[in-house]
Design an enzyme around this catalytic site. Structure first.
Site, PDB file in Angstrom:
ATOM      1  N   ASP A  67      48.263  20.225  -3.695  1.00 26.40           N
ATOM      2  CA  ASP A  67      47.166  19.275  -3.496  1.00 26.40           C
ATOM      3  C   ASP A  67      46.792  19.119  -2.022  1.00 26.40           C
ATOM      4  O   ASP A  67      47.516  19.578  -1.131  1.00 26.40           O
ATOM      5  CB  ASP A  67      47.529  17.905  -4.099  1.00 26.40           C
ATOM      6  N   ASN A 136      54.695   6.073  -9.871  1.00 27.32           N
ATOM      7  CA  ASN A 136      53.995   5.848 -11.143  1.00 27.32           C
ATOM      8  C   ASN A 136      54.003   7.102 -12.024  1.00 27.32           C
ATOM      9  O   ASN A 136      53.174   7.240 -12.918  1.00 27.32           O
ATOM     10  CB  ASN A 136      52.554   5.385 -10.876  1.00 27.32           C
ATOM     11  N   HIS A 138      53.264  10.149 -11.156  1.00 23.24           N
ATOM     12  CA  HIS A 138      52.278  11.206 -10.895  1.00 23.24           C
ATOM     13  C   HIS A 138      52.987  12.471 -10.418  1.00 23.24           C
ATOM     14  O   HIS A 138      54.050  12.414  -9.798  1.00 23.24           O
ATOM     15  CB  HIS A 138      51.168  10.761  -9.931  1.00 23.24           C
ATOM     16  N   GLU A 143      47.303  11.337 -11.416  1.00 26.81           N
ATOM     17  CA  GLU A 143      47.662   9.941 -11.619  1.00 26.81           C
ATOM     18  C   GLU A 143      47.758   9.631 -13.115  1.00 26.81           C
ATOM     19  O   GLU A 143      47.252  10.390 -13.941  1.00 26.81           O
ATOM     20  CB  GLU A 143      46.585   9.050 -10.980  1.00 26.81           C
TER      21      GLU A 143
END
Ligand code: GLP
Length: 246
Positions: A67, A136, A138, A143
Site C-alpha cells: 500500500d 481493527n 485491517h 479497513e
C-alpha cells in the site's frame, strides 16, 4: 492456517526470515509482497543482516509493496516508499526495476491500481506476502467492511487507523485520509501469507483473526481460508487467546 506463538519480537523475525530465505534459496526469482509499519522494522533489519552474513542476493527477487498513501510523494519521509528505501532497499542489492510500488500521486489513481494488478499478474503472482495487522483487523489498508472480492484500489482510512499511524507523523492532521492498497482478493491470491504481530495492543486483533466468524467486519479473518497462511505472534499478542500457551 498455522499459528506460532514465540517469546518475543526477535524470535518472530528470526522465524519469518528463515521461511523467506528458505524460499529464496529454492527460488532466487521469488516475488515478495512487503508491508510497512513498526512491526516490520525489526524484520527488515534481520533480512538485511542475514543477507549480508550469508551472502544471499536479492538481485533476482521482485518486490511489491502492499500500500501507499495518496497525495504523498515518494521522497516524502512519511511515504511508504521512503520507509522501504530507508529500512530495506538501500541496504541490499536489488535492481531498481525489480521494486514495484503504488504511486499515490499518479494522475489517474484508477489506472495506477490496474497497472499494479497487471504487473503482479505478469510476473506470475506474489509468492510470499508479508502482513502486519491493524488494531481493527485491517490488512494492507483494507479497513473493516472491505469486500473479500476487492482488488487494488483507493480507500478511505478510518479514524482509528489514522490515529494509530500518526506515530510516524508530526500530528494527526498530517496523516493522509486516503491510500491505495492491494485488495483482499489480491492478497489472498498470494501463494503464501505470513502475518506478524507483537505486543498487547495487537492481542484483540489476533484473537479476532483466529476466533471470530469469518466476515468483512474483520478483514484479517479471511486469512483462515488461505491454504498456506502462517501467523507468527509473541506471547503478548497471543494473550487473549483462550487456550493456555506453555
Ligand atoms: C498500516 C499498514 C498496515 C500495517 C499496519 C500496522 O496501517 N498499512 O499494512 O499492518 O499499519 O502497523 P504497525 O506495525 O505499525 O502496528
Amino acid at each position: 492456517m498455522e499459528l506460532y506463538v514465540l517469546n518475543d519480537e526477535e524470535e518472530i523475525c528470526k522465524r519469518a526470515s528463515e521461511i523467506i530465505f528458505g524460499d529464496i534459496r529454492r527460488n532466487p526469482r521469488i516475488i515478495l509482497g512487503f508491508a510497512t509499519g513498526s512491526t516490520m522494522i525489526p524484520l527488515y533489519k534481520r533480512l538485511v543482516e542475514i543477507s549480508k552474513k550469508e551472502n544471499i542476493s536479492f538481485s533476482e527477487v521482485h518486490t511489491f509493496n502492499l500500500d501507499e498513501y495518496v497525495g504523498i510523494s515518494a521522497n516524502n519521509k512519511n511515504s511508504y516508499r521512503f520507509y522501504m528505501e530507508k529500512n530495506f532497499f538501500r541496504k541490499v542489492h536489488i535492481p531498481k526495476e525489480n521494486i514495484h510500488f503504488l504511486n499515490g500521486e499518479a494522475k489517474s489513481l484508477i489506472n495506477e491500481c490496474s497497472r499494479y494488478e497487471k504487473e503482479i499478474k505478469k510476473l506470475g503472482g506474489i509468492d510470499i506476502q508479508i502482513l502486519g495487522i491493524g488494531t481493527n483487523c485491517h490488512i494492507g489498508f483494507n479497513e473493516p467492511g472491505s469486500s473479500f472480492k476487492s482488488r487494488t484500489r483507493k480507500v478511505k482510512l478510518s479514524r482509528e487507523t489514522r490515529k494509530a499511524n500518526s506515530k510516524f507523523f508530526s500530528s494527526f492532521n498530517k496523516v493522509p485520509k486516503y491510500a491505495l492498497t492491494m485488495g483482499i482478493s489480491t492478497i489472498m491470491n498470494s501463494k503464501k501469507i505470513i502475518l506478524l504481530a507483537f505486543g498487547k495492543d495487537k492481542s484483540e486483533a489476533v484473537k479476532k483473526t483466529l476466533t471470530e466468524e469469518i466476515s468483512e467486519k474483520f478483514p484479517s479473518t479471511i486469512l483462515r481460508r488461505h491454504k498456506n497462511s502462517i501467523v507468527i505472534v509473541d506471547r503478548n499478542a497471543a494473550s487473549k487467546l483462550k487456550w493456555k500457551i506453555k
